[in-house]
Design an enzyme around this catalytic site. Structure first.
Site, PDB file in Angstrom:
ATOM      1  N   ASP A 123       0.656  -1.050  -0.048  1.00  8.06           N
ATOM      2  CA  ASP A 123       0.140   0.173  -0.147  1.00  8.06           C
ATOM      3  C   ASP A 123       1.166   0.760   0.279  1.00  8.06           C
ATOM      4  O   ASP A 123       2.068   1.250  -0.327  1.00  8.06           O
ATOM      5  CB  ASP A 123      -0.626   0.332   0.729  1.00  8.06           C
ATOM      6  CG  ASP A 123      -2.263   0.537   0.915  1.00  8.06           C
ATOM      7  OD1 ASP A 123      -2.471   1.530   1.121  1.00  8.06           O
ATOM      8  OD2 ASP A 123      -4.161  -0.139   1.123  1.00  8.06           O
ATOM      9  N   HIS A 175      -2.296   2.823  -4.629  1.00  7.51           N
ATOM     10  CA  HIS A 175      -2.135   2.580  -3.194  1.00  7.51           C
ATOM     11  C   HIS A 175      -0.335   2.006  -3.507  1.00  7.51           C
ATOM     12  O   HIS A 175      -0.133   1.323  -3.319  1.00  7.51           O
ATOM     13  CB  HIS A 175      -2.753   0.951  -3.274  1.00  7.51           C
ATOM     14  CG  HIS A 175      -4.251   2.295  -2.625  1.00  7.51           C
ATOM     15  ND1 HIS A 175      -4.255   2.530  -1.002  1.00  7.51           N
ATOM     16  CD2 HIS A 175      -5.574   1.721  -3.434  1.00  7.51           C
ATOM     17  CE1 HIS A 175      -6.037   2.695  -1.061  1.00  7.51           C
ATOM     18  NE2 HIS A 175      -6.261   2.610  -2.160  1.00  7.51           N
ATOM     19  N   GLU A 209     -10.223   2.417  -5.383  1.00 10.32           N
ATOM     20  CA  GLU A 209      -9.272   4.134  -4.443  1.00 10.32           C
ATOM     21  C   GLU A 209      -8.270   4.738  -5.396  1.00 10.32           C
ATOM     22  O   GLU A 209      -7.367   4.758  -5.357  1.00 10.32           O
ATOM     23  CB  GLU A 209      -9.445   4.257  -3.402  1.00 10.32           C
ATOM     24  CG  GLU A 209     -10.606   3.451  -2.911  1.00 10.32           C
ATOM     25  CD  GLU A 209     -10.160   3.747  -1.323  1.00 10.32           C
ATOM     26  OE1 GLU A 209     -10.983   4.196  -0.236  1.00 10.32           O
ATOM     27  OE2 GLU A 209      -9.519   3.390  -0.872  1.00 10.32           O
ATOM     28  N   TRP A 245     -16.873  -4.099  -1.961  1.00  5.55           N
ATOM     29  CA  TRP A 245     -17.032  -3.504  -1.092  1.00  5.55           C
ATOM     30  C   TRP A 245     -17.906  -1.930   0.103  1.00  5.55           C
ATOM     31  O   TRP A 245     -17.974  -1.771   0.516  1.00  5.55           O
ATOM     32  CB  TRP A 245     -15.162  -3.539  -0.336  1.00  5.55           C
ATOM     33  CG  TRP A 245     -14.655  -2.226  -0.918  1.00  5.55           C
ATOM     34  CD1 TRP A 245     -14.127  -2.534  -2.573  1.00  5.55           C
ATOM     35  CD2 TRP A 245     -14.523  -0.622  -0.704  1.00  5.55           C
ATOM     36  NE1 TRP A 245     -13.794  -0.842  -2.697  1.00  5.55           N
ATOM     37  CE2 TRP A 245     -14.118  -0.240  -2.050  1.00  5.55           C
ATOM     38  CE3 TRP A 245     -14.605  -0.225   0.356  1.00  5.55           C
ATOM     39  CZ2 TRP A 245     -13.553   1.809  -1.508  1.00  5.55           C
ATOM     40  CZ3 TRP A 245     -14.206   1.016   0.931  1.00  5.55           C
ATOM     41  CH2 TRP A 245     -14.388   2.000  -0.544  1.00  5.55           C
ATOM     42  N   TRP A 273      -8.368  -3.426   7.864  1.00  5.81           N
ATOM     43  CA  TRP A 273      -7.334  -2.612   7.605  1.00  5.81           C
ATOM     44  C   TRP A 273      -6.652  -1.968   9.118  1.00  5.81           C
ATOM     45  O   TRP A 273      -7.565  -1.672   9.529  1.00  5.81           O
ATOM     46  CB  TRP A 273      -8.103  -1.555   7.151  1.00  5.81           C
ATOM     47  CG  TRP A 273      -8.403  -1.632   6.145  1.00  5.81           C
ATOM     48  CD1 TRP A 273     -10.042  -2.132   5.654  1.00  5.81           C
ATOM     49  CD2 TRP A 273      -8.147  -1.854   4.455  1.00  5.81           C
ATOM     50  NE1 TRP A 273     -10.727  -2.522   4.074  1.00  5.81           N
ATOM     51  CE2 TRP A 273      -9.248  -2.502   3.874  1.00  5.81           C
ATOM     52  CE3 TRP A 273      -6.979  -2.434   4.362  1.00  5.81           C
ATOM     53  CZ2 TRP A 273      -8.698  -2.634   2.710  1.00  5.81           C
ATOM     54  CZ3 TRP A 273      -7.032  -2.698   2.643  1.00  5.81           C
ATOM     55  CH2 TRP A 273      -7.760  -2.980   1.665  1.00  5.81           C
ATOM     56  N   THR A 274      -5.294  -1.708   8.494  1.00  4.52           N
ATOM     57  CA  THR A 274      -4.359  -1.422   9.971  1.00  4.52           C
ATOM     58  C   THR A 274      -3.477  -0.250  10.437  1.00  4.52           C
ATOM     59  O   THR A 274      -3.138   0.047  11.219  1.00  4.52           O
ATOM     60  CB  THR A 274      -3.448  -2.973  10.603  1.00  4.52           C
ATOM     61  OG1 THR A 274      -2.785  -2.331   9.234  1.00  4.52           O
ATOM     62  CG2 THR A 274      -4.121  -4.112   9.845  1.00  4.52           C
ATOM     63  N   GLU A 275      -4.538   1.077  10.052  1.00  9.24           N
ATOM     64  CA  GLU A 275      -4.269   2.420   9.618  1.00  9.24           C
ATOM     65  C   GLU A 275      -4.382   2.484  11.775  1.00  9.24           C
ATOM     66  O   GLU A 275      -3.551   3.077  11.783  1.00  9.24           O
ATOM     67  CB  GLU A 275      -4.992   3.371   9.309  1.00  9.24           C
ATOM     68  CG  GLU A 275      -4.544   3.544   7.879  1.00  9.24           C
ATOM     69  CD  GLU A 275      -6.224   2.523   7.070  1.00  9.24           C
ATOM     70  OE1 GLU A 275      -6.879   1.876   8.228  1.00  9.24           O
ATOM     71  OE2 GLU A 275      -6.214   2.225   6.221  1.00  9.24           O
TER      72      GLU A 275
END
Length: 769
Positions: free
Chosen positions: A193, A264, A328, A400, A476-478
């Site tokens: 990403d 990304h 995106e 999604w 998602w791990t932001e």
């Protein structure tokens, strides 16, 4: 044999346990098997001398797993053997039409688990594992039974983002073990990403150094402040990736890698800027969100770059599917890039009423990746944006942004995986009461919401519905920096997910699921998983009674433990009022409740209820809400409860094409001089504030007089995302009926990424004083 209601079977198991004090299995596990039939005759008792027999050499590992699982839960150490004997026998055989199906039988002669394949046997092993009680005992009683079981969907996925934050190899294996426990068979590994590249590509060594290193990381939600701490370089070598593939395969889980393209990709561009439109320089992105810097679609070398990376990826991962992202991807660089515009002209791409030429250019890139992978015997999965500009011929769509992408794909004859944000995004908050929660991206997806998801939309025909091949939850791990936090976000929502994936919808029942979850949590405790405990806390239900002009509160707890409460703001103890009947509230109060269970005290639940002249009075919507954000309807606006900044919790009503306009009947004429409402703003989600406010009053409900009118300015990009309280003061007036109106921002400002499109307006609590 006799088919009993599952509750009766459970009761019988409990009676057996009480009769001879031998711990007894309960086959009502998570996910719930398709068919559980109580059998006549005696059951079987597992002891330390019980062998685990694998009748086929391919089942040796399944036998070893079962021995490990039994020791883990009961302390009994069972031997595995290929020699025929009475005990627990694992076998391959034709038991149903589903290749992952199995039959589990228990009688006086022993236990038999037969699967169509080794995978089917593995799922039978998981059912037996989960049915066993937690007990250090020399014997475990198994009631006589026949279980016939198989999964509803062939694709049962869980996604794990290791780009935004990196997790060790041991943590990834622990994640895979969680999937196995929940009968999940696809591990979607998000490896790349904007914020970091996490897989070794030998032809491009700078991906392992520059692209895997972040100079620092933004603090919070893109606050503009940074932690000043270098992050990385972190990545998995190709051998480590192969190790995970092997580890997962032993548990009948396929690893599906994701190389997200053409967007990304800023981390990759930081290492190889020549594949971007501007040529750089770039840096690995330090903030969250989506970068405008994407691969240059007009550069032939970029296409070779994509092929080279995918060529190495498929040598590591044997999965049929390779995920290529496709989501995106901003087109701003392509719009001004000479190479991209030349490509558009060469391909004859043009804007039309559906898509821009740049969207068609993205389709060209995805098609190129698909053709390359197809030539190697592989297929692509892409997020639902790959529908824009034309779908690649053999692509599977990962829906999604709701379920509409899946519907469109299925109608076009393409396979689809359902992962709608409102049900399947496990980075969202899982409770309304977020003040005590670790920071999350937002949203609201509690266990019950996950469980309620039906993956096959009603508008699909039976033939089209066959293209919905599965369901997946995404993490998602932001905002998930540690593996302990990963487990907190996944569990117990993963239990609800696996029942959506596995069990037929007519067999699902949320209240029953909660009871079956309790022994599953005992297993979580054994594994020392850091699971969220909201589902075991007190669940309050608020309703509004416009006849009694009261707020009615019902309290429940999953294990029916005693609940104590106060209404004066003091902390409840066992000397406080014991909850028995619904609580009727007719004036301002601070309600505090606490449960006392075998797991200890529950978290203190606190809710403040504020009354005004509109509270618990009849209210009518004069313009409809957006259908997705009606929640509990207009009474939400007069329930005395204030919404948090998260507009998805059900405390707000959402309006889009229509303005907010309501009529409150105060049920008698009285003097008023103030009306107030609140709006929740989250501009990135297209949720804006009001553009105008007005109040009109009436004595008879026919003739209205406007007493307040105010225009509000267009929101600026710098305006904070927060709750905005609007108080409308006017000269005292006597009235019974009050109309309140707030105007929606029907065209978002030029500075917004969706400029010109309509926004949402979220409103809560109409207050009249």
């Amino acid at each position: 044999m006799k088919k009993f209601a599952l509750g009766i079977l459970f009761l019988c198991c409990g009676l057996l346990s009480c009769t001879d004090n031998t711990p007894t299995a309960d086959y009502r596990v998570v996910p719930l098997p398709q068919e559980i039939t109580a059998a006549d005759g005696a059951g079987y008792t597992i002891t330390a001398s019980t062998p685990i027999v694998y009748s086929d050499a391919s089942l040796k590992r399944e036998a070893q797993f079962l021995a490990e699982y039994i020791k883990e839960k009961t302390g009994l150490e069972l031997n595995t053997t290929a020699d025929a004997a009475k005990g627990i026998t694992l076998a391959i055989g034709n038991v149903c039409d589903n290749k992952e199906g199995y039959k589990l039988t228990v009688n006086a002669d022993g236990v038999n688990i037969t699967g169509n394949t080794a995978a089917g046997v593995f799922y039978g092993v998981q059912t037996l594992r989960k049915s066993l009680p937690v007990a250090n005992n020399s014997e475990i009683s198994l009631p006589a039974v026949e279980i016939n079981d198989y999964p509803r969907f062939s694709y049962r996925g869980a996604h794990f983002d290791v780009s935004r934050h990196f997790f060790t190899l041991d943590s990834v294996k622990r994640f895979v073990d969680m999937l196995a426990l929940h009968n999940i068979n696809r591990f979607h590994w998000h490896l790349t990403d904007d914020q970091g590249w996490r897989i070794e590509i030998k032809k491009y060594p700078k991906l392992s150094t520059i692209a895997a290193h972040r100079s620092e990381t933004v603090i919070g939600r893109n606050s503009g402040k940074y932690d000043g701490i270098e992050y990385g370089p972190y990545l998995y070598t190709q051998d480590e990736c192969r190790e995970i593939v092997k580890y997962a395969a032993e548990r009948h889980i396929t690893v599906i890698p994701e190389i997200d393209l053409p967007g990304h990709m800023q981390a990759a561009l930081a290492a190889y800027p020549e594949y971007g439109c501007t040529g750089g320089p770039y840096e690995v992105w330090k903030m969250w969100g989506v970068s405008d810097n994407v691969l240059c679609a007009g550069n032939d070398a970029t296409l070779s770059f994509i092929e080279d990376i995918l060529a190495e990826v498929i040598e590591i991962f044997p999965s049929e599917y390779i995920h290529v992202g496709g989501d995106e991807c901003p087109k701003t660089q392509w719009e001004i890039c000479p190479k991209c515009q030349a490509r558009i002209k060469k391909l004859g791409l043009k804007d039309d009423d559906k898509h821009s030429a740049e969207m068609y250019l993205q389709s060209f890139v995805i098609n190129h990746a698909e053709k390359f992978l197809n030539s190697k015997g592989r297929q692509i999965i892409g997020w639902d944006e790959i529908l824009e500009g034309g779908l690649a011929p053999n692509a599977t769509v990962h829906s999604w942004r709701g379920v509409s992408g899946g519907i469109e794909a299925a109608k076009k004859g393409h396979d689809c995986i359902m992962s709608p944000t409102d049900y399947m995004y496990f980075d969202y908050y899982q409770t309304k009461y977020q003040e005590e929660e670790p920071l999350a991206i937002g949203g609201f997806v509690p266990v019950e919401k996950v469980y309620s998801f039906e993956p096959i939309p009603s508008e699909l025909t039976a033939e089209q519905a066959k293209h919905i091949i599965g369901v997946q939850a995404n993490l998602w791990t932001e905002y998930v920096p540690t593996y302990k936090h990963v487990e907190y976000m996944e569990l117990p929502r993963m239990a609800a997910l696996c029942e959506v994936q596995w069990t037929m919808p007519e067999k699902k029942n949320y209240e029953d699921f909660k009871q079956r979850l309790l022994p599953m949590v005992d297993l979580y405790d054994i594994k020392q998983y850091n699971y969220a405990k909201h589902i075991f806390e007190i669940t309050p239900t608020f309703s509004t009674d416009t006849v009694k002009n009261a707020i009615i509160v019902k309290l429940s707890i999953v294990d029916n433990s005693p609940i104590y409460y106060t209404t004066d703001g003091s902390e409840p103890t066992t000397s406080s009022t014991l909850y028995k009947d619904p609580i009727v509230i007719t004036e301002n109060c601070t309600l505090k409740t606490k449960g006392i269970s075998k797991r200890g005290e529950t978290r203190l639940f606190t809710e403040t209820i504020i009354f005004n002249k509109a509270t618990a009075r009849p209210i009518t919507l004069l313009q409809p809400t957006n259908k997705h954000y009606n929640f509990d309807g207009p009474l939400t606006l007069v329930d005395g409860l204030k919404g948090s900044p998260n507009y998805r919790t059900g405390r707000w009503l959402g309006f889009a094409d229509n303005d907010f306009e309501v009529l409150v009947d105060m049920q008698k004429s009285q003097e008023i001089s103030t009306v107030a409402i609140s709006t929740s703003v989250n501009k990135g989600d297209w949720v804006f504030g009001a553009r105008g406010l007005s109040v009109s009053v009436s004595e008879d409900g026919k003739e209205y007089t406007e007493v307040y009118n105010e225009s509000l300015p267009e929101m600026k990009e710098s305006d904070p995302d927060q709750i905005y309280n609007h108080k409308m003061d006017f000269m005292p007036v006597t009235a019974r009926y009050v109309k309140v109106k707030a105007l929606v921002e029907h065209k978002m400002p030029k500075w917004h990424g969706a400029a010109g499109k309509g926004s949402f307006l979220f409103v809560d609590e109409v207050e009249i004083n």
